[in-house]
Structures are given as structure tokens and as C-alpha cells.
Design a protein around this motif. Sequence first.
Motif, PDB file in Angstrom:
ATOM      1  N   UNK A  15      -1.654   6.715   7.825  1.00 46.74           N
ATOM      2  CA  UNK A  15      -0.424   6.388   7.105  1.00 46.74           C
ATOM      3  C   UNK A  15       0.372   5.326   7.856  1.00 46.74           C
ATOM      4  N   UNK A  16      -0.076   5.013   9.051  1.00 47.78           N
ATOM      5  CA  UNK A  16       0.647   4.053   9.892  1.00 47.78           C
ATOM      6  C   UNK A  16       2.094   4.494  10.100  1.00 47.78           C
ATOM      7  N   UNK A  17       2.232   5.782  10.260  1.00 44.78           N
ATOM      8  CA  UNK A  17       3.542   6.376  10.495  1.00 44.78           C
ATOM      9  C   UNK A  17       3.426   7.408  11.603  1.00 44.78           C
ATOM     10  N   UNK A  63       5.485  17.963   9.818  1.00 47.29           N
ATOM     11  CA  UNK A  63       5.084  16.578  10.065  1.00 47.29           C
ATOM     12  C   UNK A  63       3.580  16.408   9.884  1.00 47.29           C
ATOM     13  N   UNK A 112      -0.175  19.790   1.280  1.00 47.88           N
ATOM     14  CA  UNK A 112      -0.201  18.483   1.928  1.00 47.88           C
ATOM     15  C   UNK A 112       0.719  17.527   1.179  1.00 47.88           C
ATOM     16  N   UNK A 113       1.727  17.067   1.882  1.00 45.76           N
ATOM     17  CA  UNK A 113       2.740  16.240   1.226  1.00 45.76           C
ATOM     18  C   UNK A 113       2.144  14.943   0.677  1.00 45.76           C
ATOM     19  N   UNK A 114       1.191  14.382   1.361  1.00 47.44           N
ATOM     20  CA  UNK A 114       0.590  13.130   0.888  1.00 47.44           C
ATOM     21  C   UNK A 114      -0.018  13.314  -0.500  1.00 47.44           C
ATOM     22  N   UNK A 125      -2.897   8.216   3.218  1.00 40.68           N
ATOM     23  CA  UNK A 125      -2.926   9.391   4.072  1.00 40.68           C
ATOM     24  C   UNK A 125      -4.010  10.377   3.686  1.00 40.68           C
ATOM     25  N   UNK A 126      -4.453  10.311   2.441  1.00 37.41           N
ATOM     26  CA  UNK A 126      -5.458  11.277   2.019  1.00 37.41           C
ATOM     27  C   UNK A 126      -6.833  10.957   2.561  1.00 37.41           C
ATOM     28  N   UNK A 164      -8.727  22.638   7.098  1.00 37.66           N
ATOM     29  CA  UNK A 164      -7.458  23.124   6.593  1.00 37.66           C
ATOM     30  C   UNK A 164      -7.643  23.618   5.173  1.00 37.66           C
ATOM     31  N   UNK A 175       1.864  18.221   7.792  1.00 36.25           N
ATOM     32  CA  UNK A 175       1.747  18.251   6.326  1.00 36.25           C
ATOM     33  C   UNK A 175       2.039  16.871   5.741  1.00 36.25           C
ATOM     34  N   UNK A 176       2.909  16.149   6.384  1.00 41.70           N
ATOM     35  CA  UNK A 176       3.301  14.853   5.861  1.00 41.70           C
ATOM     36  C   UNK A 176       2.438  13.712   6.397  1.00 41.70           C
ATOM     37  N   UNK A 177       1.319  14.098   6.964  1.00 42.94           N
ATOM     38  CA  UNK A 177       0.279  13.128   7.335  1.00 42.94           C
ATOM     39  C   UNK A 177       0.748  12.079   8.321  1.00 42.94           C
ATOM     40  N   UNK A 197       7.251   3.304   0.039  1.00 48.13           N
ATOM     41  CA  UNK A 197       5.802   3.380   0.222  1.00 48.13           C
ATOM     42  C   UNK A 197       5.387   4.761   0.694  1.00 48.13           C
ATOM     43  N   UNK A 232       1.389  11.922  -4.558  1.00 45.54           N
ATOM     44  CA  UNK A 232       0.709  11.054  -5.513  1.00 45.54           C
ATOM     45  C   UNK A 232       0.981  11.459  -6.952  1.00 45.54           C
ATOM     46  N   UNK A 264       0.835  -1.213   0.000  1.00 42.72           N
ATOM     47  CA  UNK A 264       0.000   0.000   0.000  1.00 42.72           C
ATOM     48  C   UNK A 264       0.862   1.253   0.000  1.00 42.72           C
ATOM     49  N   UNK A 265       0.399   2.260  -0.693  1.00 44.25           N
ATOM     50  CA  UNK A 265       1.113   3.521  -0.777  1.00 44.25           C
ATOM     51  C   UNK A 265       0.624   4.458   0.332  1.00 44.25           C
ATOM     52  N   UNK A 266       1.558   4.804   1.202  1.00 41.79           N
ATOM     53  CA  UNK A 266       1.171   5.594   2.372  1.00 41.79           C
ATOM     54  C   UNK A 266       0.597   6.953   1.976  1.00 41.79           C
ATOM     55  N   UNK A 267       1.129   7.546   0.912  1.00 43.96           N
ATOM     56  CA  UNK A 267       0.628   8.863   0.496  1.00 43.96           C
ATOM     57  C   UNK A 267      -0.854   8.793   0.171  1.00 43.96           C
ATOM     58  N   UNK A 268      -1.216   7.766  -0.549  1.00 47.26           N
ATOM     59  CA  UNK A 268      -2.618   7.622  -0.948  1.00 47.26           C
ATOM     60  C   UNK A 268      -3.497   7.328   0.271  1.00 47.26           C
TER      61      UNK A 268
END
Lengths: 348, 348
Positions: A66-68, A118, B56-58, A61-62, B9, A120-122, B120, B62, A55-59
Motif C-alpha cells: 500500500x506504500x503506507x 493497522x 480486512x479494511x483494504x 493492498x489486497x 489469516x 487490518x488496514x494493510x 487513494x 473496495x 492507484x487505489x491503495x485498497x486494491x
Amino acid sequence: MSRSSVTKRPTIVDVAAHAGVSTAAASKVLRGAYGVSPEMKAKVQASMKALGYRPLASARGMRGRTYTVAVVVADLHNEFSSLLVEGIRRECERQKYRLLVAPAGSGKDAQDRMVEDLIDRAMDGIVLISPLGTDAELEELAKKIPVVVLGRHGASPEFDSVAADDFAGANLVVDHLVSLGHRQITYVNHTTTGTNDARLPEEVRVRGYVDAMIRHGLGDAIDIIQSQWSQEGGEESGRLILSRKERPTAVFAGCDVAAFGVLTALWNAGIRVPDEISVAGFDNIFTTSLAPISMTTVDQSGLNMGSTAGRLLLERVGGRAEAVNSSVLPVLVPRGTSAAPLLEVGKG
Amino acid sequence: MSRSSVTKRPTIVDVAAHAGVSTAAASKVLRGAYGVSPEMKAKVQASMKALGYRPLASARGMRGRTYTVAVVVADLHNEFSSLLVEGIRRECERQKYRLLVAPAGSGKDAQDRMVEDLIDRAMDGIVLISPLGTDAELEELAKKIPVVVLGRHGASPEFDSVAADDFAGANLVVDHLVSLGHRQITYVNHTTTGTNDARLPEEVRVRGYVDAMIRHGLGDAIDIIQSQWSQEGGEESGRLILSRKERPTAVFAGCDVAAFGVLTALWNAGIRVPDEISVAGFDNIFTTSLAPISMTTVDQSGLNMGSTAGRLLLERVGGRAEAVNSSVLPVLVPRGTSAAPLLEVGKG
DNA sequence: TAAAAAGTGTATAACGTACTACACGGATTC
DNA sequence: GAATCCGTGTAGTACGTTATACACTTTTTA
């Protein structure tokens, strides 16, 4: 166009097609959400494996997580921070979350900028190590993202916190030195420019020193050097002490790194430790245990504090709403830099 | 529903609406892309500021960049890694990128998992510190994401690399000890289980030791202890040396932390350093400079290596295709743990 | 046995940004 | 004076995932 399998990373749509189900179903399986039969689950997981799907975390996260999570740290050189980070990391790993370390640099602005970045980076949540700023600011932040504050005193109903009892820790050191016979005990303090937050560890430690001195009837001997908790700050403090006519028999630096600086200054001047002057630090960073240093200090179990912080954060991410404020009791680690003073410099 | 301004936001759509332009135009301004008039630029930037807009970085990840890079590090406790990280961080900051530190834990599997997780998470590029694995694997990785390899030897046409000349560094130490009169110089090596990669620093350093010994006509005195570069590994090596009938006059550990272990073992046994045995390390981590330790070592300027790596990585992210392989020449830092041996234990 | 509830799967609309295509007007070229 | 080019702006789709809303079965309840 025959290189489709090589060129592109498989998506959840590919997985669903491979398994012959809807993407919604595949997503459910991925998230472990409600509403999938065991057969469906097995089928989809097999397809994910077959395609090497990730899975792509960026996607993610939207829409969701993000499990981060991240831990904001001013400076990686501080060994104690490393211990805290390692504790958080282990807990995150246990729960299939990823921990990233965010080196912010020193100063409130730098820290604030990093926190915003951070968000911003979800990140799903953040741990702050000894953050600057007011309770109100932290509470404001906690409305936006799950927050655990590490190494800062004072409970808040809005965010979780984990801190060692620095007051008790400072007491331990003074008690130890007094029990050895010391009466002239100088304290090396850390003064943050601008901020004067009673909840920072440095403020609590210095209060612990003062309190213990008074409790032992040594209120008149209280001697605080305003410095910085760094190697340089410690060295300057050490030189300052040596320049005086009446020297203390013991120096208690509120941080191991600063205590190293004091040791350096004493050694450079040919002063024998602990024969002429005893030295004690705070944090029990690894280097204190090295044989030629063997420094008396206070251990606050950074590993435990870290993993506790990690657990609390992931609970928050999972939905817990009430704040949890946890406190850890430090223990004294007596070593070779503290001993009975050679000659009593008592008063009266 | 009157709290719309508080609750959400602002997005780039909001910015565009506020400025009275299309979202495409706002996006162009944000990215600094071609095709915007100065007026448009000013107008949009004013709206961004007015709304407190933050991309938003996420979402960016993409389609384009996240302006985030990561450095994979096995262990934060290693002071030398911290130096490297700080160097990378400074360069990233200069170029408005964010650096996140990814603590992978030890072992190739853990490292590989972390790298996948970073991909990811849509990092724009990654720096690997002394990675395990073959050139082929790294080259495969470099096809997926810009990569700079730090502290690993061997140039590759596929990825950038920055490394100190460990061979020369090891030579420096042996030359130094020999010039002091030592002939029996034992080397403490790091042996990685499984992997035996000639490009790892440990392999190059041990070859440097062997080469220098032979060059000085001391081929028969070559003595290598297979150990681990950790405090424990160093202590074990130290005890092993002490248990022998014929002891060396000098011990060269390929890593400062291991050298600390050796020192600890010697001190515990009451051996005087450098009077009875000289000790030298490698890396020049901060602790080596502390007065009571004052250890002879080799400096490879971690800060410079780090910032070079950061620069190379961001160049790659910016589009450079040809590989750049950079090498840094280390310098000897002679200190108090090395001196002429008391009595010559020569042969023949 | 009808109605309600629980279980299982699907269609599809977001999420916020980037970027390709394209449209339009004005300047330049021939 | 038509054709081309350039500078500037816009429409609209794609990116990969989540999650809401709903449809269809099966089981449970009344």
C-alpha cells in the motif's frame, strides 16, 4: 450517460486501454517492475498523466503493497514524540511512502488494539514508540508485519530497534550536577502500573542515575521519588520534596514534562531556581529552550532517531531479513536551571 | 502443508464455512445489515470469535467503508492541533471508527497531495485543520469525500465546518488590555505568502484587533507587524518592537507560539513583563499555563471543537446531506503577562 | 547454425468483501 | 383460496490491482 469522464475515477484498466496495452503491462510500469521497454514505459506514463490516474491503495493492498506505513504513538501531546514522528515522516517522504500517525491512547490494551487495526488496514510496516509488552510479544508481531521499535532498549534478532543510550544520558546529568557541587540529588521516576519492563527508557534512566550516584560515592544520597512523567506527577513530586525537612539541592526528573511540573511546584512555593534548588530534565523538548524556562536537559536528537527508524523500516519492507539495532548517544544541554548550590549540604 | 491454521489469516469465507452459512450471510452479520435472524447472528458471531476473524479494511474499502477517517494537520508540533486531534479521536473511538493523523507538512501543495493520498487510501472521510485554498476548491473536494473543515471561517452549503469566533476572541484581548489602561497595543500578524484568504483564522483575528481598536477610539494607535506565527517570527517581531523609539505598552500576538517568541526577545533584552510591556497570545496551549510563563491568552476549547468536528464527520459518513456550520465562542484567560502599564503613554 | 537465454508483452486467476438479485417458505391480505 | 408481502437466506458478480504463467522475439552462447 455522457458524463462518464466526470463521474468515475480512472483505473489501471482505463490507463491500459488509453495506451493500447495490456493491464499487466500498465501494472508493471506502475510498480517499476521488470520487463518493460523504455517506449512502453513512456507511453503508459503519458496515459496515466493524461487520465489523471491514481492507484487505489485498497486494491493494491489486497495483492501487494500500500506504500503506507504507520507510527503508533500513545499521546500526541508529548513534544518528543512529535520530533520522532517528524524524523520518520521525512525519511518516508524521501522514499515515496506515506506515513500516518496512529494515536493509540495509553495502556497496553489500547496499543495492541491499534496495532491490530493497522494490520487490518494493510500497512506495509509499523514503528512503535516505547511500546509496552514483552520481547516475545513484539517478536510475534514482527512475524506478521515489519516492525521497528523506537525508544525501547534491548536488541532482538527478530525486529529492528532504535534507542538512545538512556543510561549514558542519565549519567551525563548526574555528572553535571555533581561537578557543580551537588551531593543531594533527588530523582523523579516514572512507574508504569503492572509492567516492569527493564527495557523501557524509564527503567534504564533510573539505573543510570543510581549507577552514577554510586560511582561518585553518593550511594547513601540516592533518593528516588516514584511518580508519573506528567505535569501533574512532577508537581506532586515537587510538593513532596518541599514538604520534607531536608531538601535536596538538585532535582533530576527523567522527563522534561515532569521537570516542568517540579519547576511549577517550586515556583509556586517561592523557591528560587537554581539558587535554592537546581532542576534538570530529559528529552530536550522545544519548550525547555524558551528563555523564561531555559531548563537544563539531555538531548537525544529525536529527529535523527526518527529518520533512522524510518530508514530501517523501509529497508525491512524492501526485504531485509537480519535485524539491525541502533543506538544513539545523547548529549547534555546545560542551561539556566542548574548551578552550584548555595550552601554545601555535605555529609561527614 | 499441515500448518494451514497458523499460516493464513481467516477470511469471511472461512467464517461462513465454519458457521455453515453463506458468505453473504456472514457479511450481513459483520455489517449489521438487514435480513438476519437472531440465531444466524449468534452462530456467525461465535464462528468469528472462534477463528479470531478480523475484517480486512483494504478489501472492505473496495466495496464499502473502511471505518477509518483521517485528520490532515500541517504540523504536529502545534500543541493546539494536538488538542483538536484528541477531540476528534475521542468521538471516533466512541463510534468504533479509527482516526489516523496525516502530517502533511506546510504549504498548499503538500496539503493537497496528502488529501489525494488519503482518498487513494479509501478513507471514509477527512477533517481538515485550517486548510489553505478557496471555498470552491474545498467544495469540489467535498463532492468526492465527506469533509469537515476545522478552524476556518465561512459557512458553506457543501461541507461542514467548525470554527471558533476569532473575531470575538481578538476583541476580548483588546478589551482586556484597554481596560487595564493600555492604549498603544501592537498586533503581531501572520501573513501567508500567496494566499490571502479572508476565511483563515489569522485574517479574522487581525480584523478583530482592528475593529476593537477603532471601537475604543484607538484607531490612530493601530500598529500591525507582518510576521509569521512561529517562535522565530515572534522573536523577530519582539526585536523589531525593541528597536523602535516609541514602544507600545502591550503586544498582542495572534498565536501563543508567536507570543512566546515575543516574550523570548523581551526577556533577552532585559525588559520586564508585564511591568514594562504586557504580552498576550491566542489559543491557550498548555505551555502558556506553566508557572514561569503564565501567559494571558484566549481559550477556544480545542477538545470540544475537535469532538464536534468528529461527530459532524461521522454524521456525514452516515449519510447526512445538509451542511452544518458550527461556531465556538472563545473566552479570555487573563494571566501574569498582562497588567496595567507603568506610565501612561496617551496621546493628546 | 541450432540451442539456450534474455527481453518484452499478454491472458487471467487470485485477493477479501459488499451487495444486488433472487429464491423460498410462511404470514397476511382481499 | 389465490395473491401479495415479509422475513430470511443464497448465488454470484463486481471492486482495482498484482503477479504467475506463458507466448513470442531477439540476442547470446555453444
